[in-house]
Write a protein that holds these residues in place. Structure first.
Motif, short mmCIF file in Angstrom:
data_model
loop_
_atom_site.label_atom_id
_atom_site.label_comp_id
_atom_site.label_asym_id
_atom_site.label_seq_id
_atom_site.Cartn_x
_atom_site.Cartn_y
_atom_site.Cartn_z
N PRO A 182 0.83 -1.21 0.00
CA PRO A 182 0.00 0.00 0.00
C PRO A 182 0.87 1.26 0.00
CG PRO A 182 -0.67 -1.50 1.78
CD PRO A 182 0.56 -2.07 1.15
N VAL A 183 1.98 1.20 0.71
CA VAL A 183 2.98 2.27 0.71
C VAL A 183 4.31 1.61 0.37
CG1 VAL A 183 4.17 4.01 2.08
CG2 VAL A 183 1.72 3.63 2.42
N ASP A 184 4.93 2.04 -0.70
CA ASP A 184 6.20 1.44 -1.14
C ASP A 184 7.26 1.67 -0.06
OD1 ASP A 184 8.65 0.81 -2.39
OD2 ASP A 184 7.89 1.43 -4.35
N PRO A 185 7.83 0.60 0.51
CA PRO A 185 8.78 0.75 1.62
C PRO A 185 10.11 1.38 1.21
CG PRO A 185 8.65 -1.54 0.93
CD PRO A 185 7.58 -0.81 0.16
N ARG A 186 10.34 1.54 -0.07
CA ARG A 186 11.61 2.14 -0.52
C ARG A 186 11.55 3.66 -0.50
NH1 ARG A 186 11.43 -1.13 -6.04
NH2 ARG A 186 9.35 -0.29 -5.81
N VAL A 187 10.35 4.22 -0.44
CA VAL A 187 10.20 5.67 -0.59
C VAL A 187 10.76 6.45 0.59
CG1 VAL A 187 8.51 7.54 -0.82
CG2 VAL A 187 8.24 5.45 -2.15
N ALA A 188 10.36 6.11 1.80
CA ALA A 188 10.80 6.87 2.98
C ALA A 188 12.32 6.92 3.12
CB ALA A 188 10.15 6.33 4.24
N PRO A 189 13.03 5.80 3.00
CA PRO A 189 14.49 5.89 3.10
C PRO A 189 15.11 6.77 2.01
CG PRO A 189 13.80 3.61 3.33
CD PRO A 189 12.58 4.40 2.93
N LEU A 190 14.55 6.73 0.80
CA LEU A 190 15.09 7.57 -0.26
C LEU A 190 14.81 9.05 0.01
CD1 LEU A 190 14.32 5.46 -3.45
CD2 LEU A 190 16.56 6.00 -2.49
N PHE A 191 13.62 9.37 0.50
CA PHE A 191 13.33 10.76 0.84
C PHE A 191 14.23 11.25 1.96
CE2 PHE A 191 8.89 10.97 -1.15
CZ PHE A 191 9.29 11.90 -2.11
#
Length: 157
Positions: free
Chosen positions: A122-131
């Motif tokens: 539902p929320v791509d887990p890769r996004v937060a670390p990249l941000f």
């Protein structure tokens, strides 16, 4: 020279700073984290078992990277550029620009926002670390953060 440095040089014509190189590498890594079940990887493996040489197997895999599998990178960047242009016409309000453009796309029958969403999460887990890495790079003056701000506006919209 590191691999991300060579990619940067080939795409931009100059060498990246260390911070730019590290950020590019961090952005490249999630693109290869899918394991053997991703369609492009499965196709490459099948091609090799059918006797194709490595270049043929790689070409087979690359040919299935398009709007659905592999992400809609070009379409996402076109969306970001149109939001940036629209924000200039709306006093710099990225959220208003994103809401307007995405709203018009939905009215036109578009169901998917290019580059957003994941079929398993539902929320791509890769996004937060990249941000987080982008935020650090912005604080260090490595990147402007403009595209990340547009990405956040799209998420909010």
């Amino acid at each position: 020279m590191r691999f991300p440095d060579m990619i940067w040089l080939m795409l931009r014509g100059d060498l990246p700073t260390r911070g730019q190189s590290e950020l590019l590498e961090a952005a490249l890594v999630p693109g290869v984290d899918h394991g053997p079940h991703a369609p492009s990887i499965a196709i490459a493996r099948m091609a090799v078992t059918c006797g194709l040489p490595v270049n043929g197997a790689m070409a087979s895999a690359i040919n299935v990277l398009d709007d659905i599998h592999g992400g809609a990178g070009q379409q996402c960047m076109e969306l970001y550029r149109s939001i940036e242009a629209a924000a200039g016409n709306q006093g710099g309000d990225l959220l208003a620009a994103a809401m307007g453009i995405i709203g018009r796309q939905r009215e036109a029958g578009e169901k998917i926002v290019p580059g957003f969403g994941h079929r398993f999460h539902p929320v791509d887990p890769r996004v937060a670390p990249l941000f987080t890495l982008v935020d650090r790079a912005v604080a260090a003056g490595t990147v402007s953060g403009r595209w990340a701000a547009i990405g956040h506006a799209v998420e909010d919209a």
